[in-house]
Motif scaffolding. Structure first.
Motif, short mmCIF file in Angstrom:
data_model
loop_
_atom_site.label_atom_id
_atom_site.label_comp_id
_atom_site.label_asym_id
_atom_site.label_seq_id
_atom_site.Cartn_x
_atom_site.Cartn_y
_atom_site.Cartn_z
N MET A 1 0.85 -1.18 0.00
CA MET A 1 0.00 0.00 0.00
C MET A 1 0.89 1.23 0.00
SD MET A 1 -3.17 -0.91 0.18
CE MET A 1 -4.18 0.34 0.98
N THR A 2 0.62 2.14 -0.87
CA THR A 2 1.41 3.36 -0.86
C THR A 2 0.55 4.48 -0.31
OG1 THR A 2 0.74 3.84 -3.10
CG2 THR A 2 2.79 2.65 -2.83
N ALA A 3 1.22 5.46 0.22
CA ALA A 3 0.51 6.60 0.75
C ALA A 3 1.19 7.84 0.21
CB ALA A 3 0.56 6.57 2.27
N ARG A 4 0.44 8.74 -0.35
CA ARG A 4 1.05 9.95 -0.87
C ARG A 4 0.60 11.12 0.00
NH1 ARG A 4 3.47 7.88 -5.02
NH2 ARG A 4 4.58 9.81 -5.32
N ALA A 5 1.55 11.96 0.33
CA ALA A 5 1.23 13.09 1.20
C ALA A 5 1.93 14.31 0.63
CB ALA A 5 1.72 12.80 2.61
N PRO A 6 1.33 15.49 0.84
CA PRO A 6 1.98 16.71 0.35
C PRO A 6 3.37 16.87 0.95
CG PRO A 6 -0.24 17.14 1.19
CD PRO A 6 0.10 15.73 1.55
N ALA A 7 4.25 17.54 0.19
CA ALA A 7 5.65 17.65 0.60
C ALA A 7 5.80 18.28 1.98
CB ALA A 7 6.42 18.45 -0.44
N ALA A 8 5.03 19.34 2.26
CA ALA A 8 5.17 20.03 3.55
C ALA A 8 4.79 19.09 4.69
CB ALA A 8 4.27 21.27 3.57
N LYS A 9 3.75 18.30 4.48
CA LYS A 9 3.29 17.38 5.52
C LYS A 9 4.33 16.28 5.77
CE LYS A 9 -0.77 14.61 6.49
NZ LYS A 9 -1.90 13.99 5.83
N ARG A 10 4.92 15.81 4.65
CA ARG A 10 5.96 14.78 4.78
C ARG A 10 7.15 15.29 5.57
NH1 ARG A 10 5.24 14.07 -0.79
NH2 ARG A 10 7.28 15.01 -1.18
N LEU A 11 7.53 16.52 5.26
CA LEU A 11 8.70 17.11 5.91
C LEU A 11 8.41 17.31 7.40
CD1 LEU A 11 11.40 17.98 4.72
CD2 LEU A 11 10.58 20.33 4.75
N LEU A 12 7.20 17.77 7.69
CA LEU A 12 6.79 18.00 9.09
C LEU A 12 6.83 16.69 9.86
CD1 LEU A 12 5.64 20.43 10.70
CD2 LEU A 12 3.37 19.52 10.26
N LYS A 13 6.32 15.64 9.23
CA LYS A 13 6.27 14.34 9.90
C LYS A 13 7.68 13.79 10.10
CE LYS A 13 4.50 9.81 9.10
NZ LYS A 13 3.99 9.01 8.01
N ARG A 14 8.52 13.96 9.09
CA ARG A 14 9.88 13.43 9.20
C ARG A 14 10.61 14.10 10.37
NH1 ARG A 14 13.55 13.58 3.97
NH2 ARG A 14 11.82 12.29 3.27
N TRP A 15 10.47 15.43 10.44
CA TRP A 15 11.15 16.14 11.52
C TRP A 15 10.48 15.87 12.86
CZ3 TRP A 15 15.85 17.68 11.97
CH2 TRP A 15 16.60 17.84 10.81
N GLY A 16 9.18 15.62 12.81
CA GLY A 16 8.47 15.25 14.04
C GLY A 16 9.06 13.97 14.61
N ARG A 17 9.30 12.99 13.75
CA ARG A 17 9.89 11.72 14.20
C ARG A 17 11.29 11.94 14.75
NH1 ARG A 17 7.96 6.77 12.54
NH2 ARG A 17 9.98 5.83 12.13
N ARG A 18 12.05 12.81 14.07
CA ARG A 18 13.42 13.04 14.53
C ARG A 18 13.44 13.73 15.89
NH1 ARG A 18 16.29 14.81 8.78
NH2 ARG A 18 16.17 12.75 7.86
N ILE A 19 12.55 14.73 16.04
CA ILE A 19 12.52 15.45 17.32
C ILE A 19 12.03 14.51 18.43
CG2 ILE A 19 11.32 17.30 18.56
CD1 ILE A 19 11.44 18.84 15.80
N PHE A 20 11.02 13.71 18.10
CA PHE A 20 10.49 12.74 19.08
C PHE A 20 11.60 11.77 19.50
CE2 PHE A 20 7.94 9.32 20.76
CZ PHE A 20 6.81 9.95 21.25
N ALA A 21 12.32 11.25 18.51
CA ALA A 21 13.39 10.29 18.81
C ALA A 21 14.51 10.96 19.59
CB ALA A 21 13.95 9.69 17.52
N GLY A 22 14.83 12.21 19.20
CA GLY A 22 15.89 12.94 19.90
C GLY A 22 15.52 13.20 21.34
N SER A 23 14.24 13.54 21.58
CA SER A 23 13.78 13.76 22.96
C SER A 23 13.91 12.47 23.76
CB SER A 23 12.31 14.20 22.99
OG SER A 23 12.11 15.21 22.05
#
Ligand SMILES: [Zn+2]
Length: 275
Positions: A1-23
Motif C-alpha cells: 500500500m502506498t501513501a502519498r502526502a503533500p511535501a510540507a506534511k511529509r517534511l513536518l512528519k519526518r522532523w516530528g519523528r526526529r525530534i520525538f526520537a531525539g527527545s
C-alpha cells in the motif's frame, strides 16, 4: 500500500519523528537507562526512491541500515526470537519484516539481505501476488533459499477489525492455505493489515489462533519482552529519511509513540496511512 502526502506534511512528519526520537534519546541519557532487553521487530514497506511515499525507504539508505545491523550481529529470525509464549526470557535481537510484497522487495531488498545473510519475513496478500507491482509466485518460491520466510497479510489487505467473524475467518484461513499450497512451506505467521488497535481485537485474535497462526504482528510501536502475547507483537516502523536516527530508533527512542497508539487513535490512524 502506498501513501502519498503533500511535501510540507511529509517534511513536518519526518522532523516530528526526529525530534520525538531525539527527545527520547535525551530522556534516556538523563535517566542513564540501560538499553532495554527484548525483541525489536522492524517494519519496512517499499524499498524505492520515491519522495512522495513516506514509507518508501531509498535503496541506499536501506543498504546502510542493513550493514549497520549486520555488523551488530543483532538480526535473528522471527521464529528464533518468538516462542509460543512470546519472546524467551533475556532474548535480545532485531527481526526484519516487510509488508505488502511489492515487487521492489525482490529487486532492491533481497540482494542486500542475501549478501549480508540477514533473515527476514515477508508478509503478502495472496490475491495480489503476481499482479502488476507485486512479487510473483515464482519470486516467493525462491525466497526460502535466501533465509526469507513468507507470512500472510490476509487475503485482500482489508482491516480485519471491521469485518464479520466469518469473513475474518476466510481472510485468515484461505490466505494461509493458498500460501502453503503454492509454496509448499509452513505458513504460521500473520501481519494484521494496517495493524492499528482498530484493525485487530479479541475476535480477530481468536480467529488468528484457530486458523493456525503462531505469531501475529501489529503496527503498535514498541519492544517485545518476555511473556508478550505472540499474537500481538509490537513493531517499529522505519520510514523514509529515518537514516540519521536509525540507531536511536533501534535503541527505543521512538517507543514513547505507543502512547499515541493507545490513546490518540485518530492521530495514530492518520499516521499509519499504510500497513
Ligand atoms: Zn500492508
Amino acid at each position: 500500500m502506498t501513501a502519498r502526502a503533500p511535501a510540507a506534511k511529509r517534511l513536518l512528519k519526518r522532523w516530528g519523528r526526529r525530534i520525538f526520537a531525539g527527545s527520547g534519546r535525551l530522556l534516556d541519557l538523563a535517566r542513564r537507562r540501560e538499553t532495554p532487553g527484548g525483541v525489536r521487530i522492524l517494519t519496512y514497506h517499499r524499498i524505492a526512491s520515491d519522495s512522495g511515499d513516506p514509507f518508501a525507504v531509498a535503496p541506499e539508505e536501506f543498504r546502510v541500515q542493513m550493514e549497520l545491523l549486520a555488523e551488530s550481529r543483532a538480526v535473528t529470525s522471527l521464529d528464533e526470537a518468538v516462542g509460543a509464549q512470546g519472546p524467551p526470557k533475556d532474548v535480545e535481537g532485531v527481526v526484519l519484516t516487510f509488508d505488502d510484497g511489492t515487487v521492489d522487495f525482490v529487486e532492491a531488498a533481497l540482494p542486500v539481505l542475501s549478501h549480508l545473510r540477514l533473515p527476514a519475513m515477508l508478509y503478502v496478500n495472496p490475491s495480489r501476488v503476481g499482479t502488476p507491482g507485486f512479487v510473483s509466485w515464482r519470486d516467493l518460491g525462491l525466497l526460502p533459499a535466501s533465509g526469507i520466510r513468507v507470512g500472510s497479510h490476509s487475503l485482500d489487505h482489508v482491516s480485519l477489525g471491521s469485518l464479520p467473524r466469518e469473513e475474518v475467518r476466510r481472510q485468515l484461513k484461505v490466505s494461509r492455505s493458498i500460501l502453503e499450497q503454492r509454496l509448499g512451506t509452513l505458513v504460521d505467521s500473520l501481519a494484521y493489515p494496517f495493524g492499528t488497535l482498530r484493525d485487530f481485537g479479541s475476535v480477530v485474535k481468536e480467529e488468528t489462533r484457530s486458523a493456525g497462526y503462531r505469531t501475529a504482528c501489529t503496527a503498535i510501536n514498541g519492544l517485545n519482552r518476555n511473556a508478550m502475547d505472540p499474537l500481538e507483537l509490537r513493531r517499529t516502523k522505519i520510514e523514509q529519511g529515518d537514516g540519521p536516527i536509525f540507531s536511536w530508533v533501534l535503541a527505543g527512542c521512538l517507543d514513547g509513540w505507543v502512547l499515541v497508539d493507545r490513546y490518540l487513535s485518530a492521530l495514530q490512524n492518520r499516521y499509519a496511512q499504510t500497513g
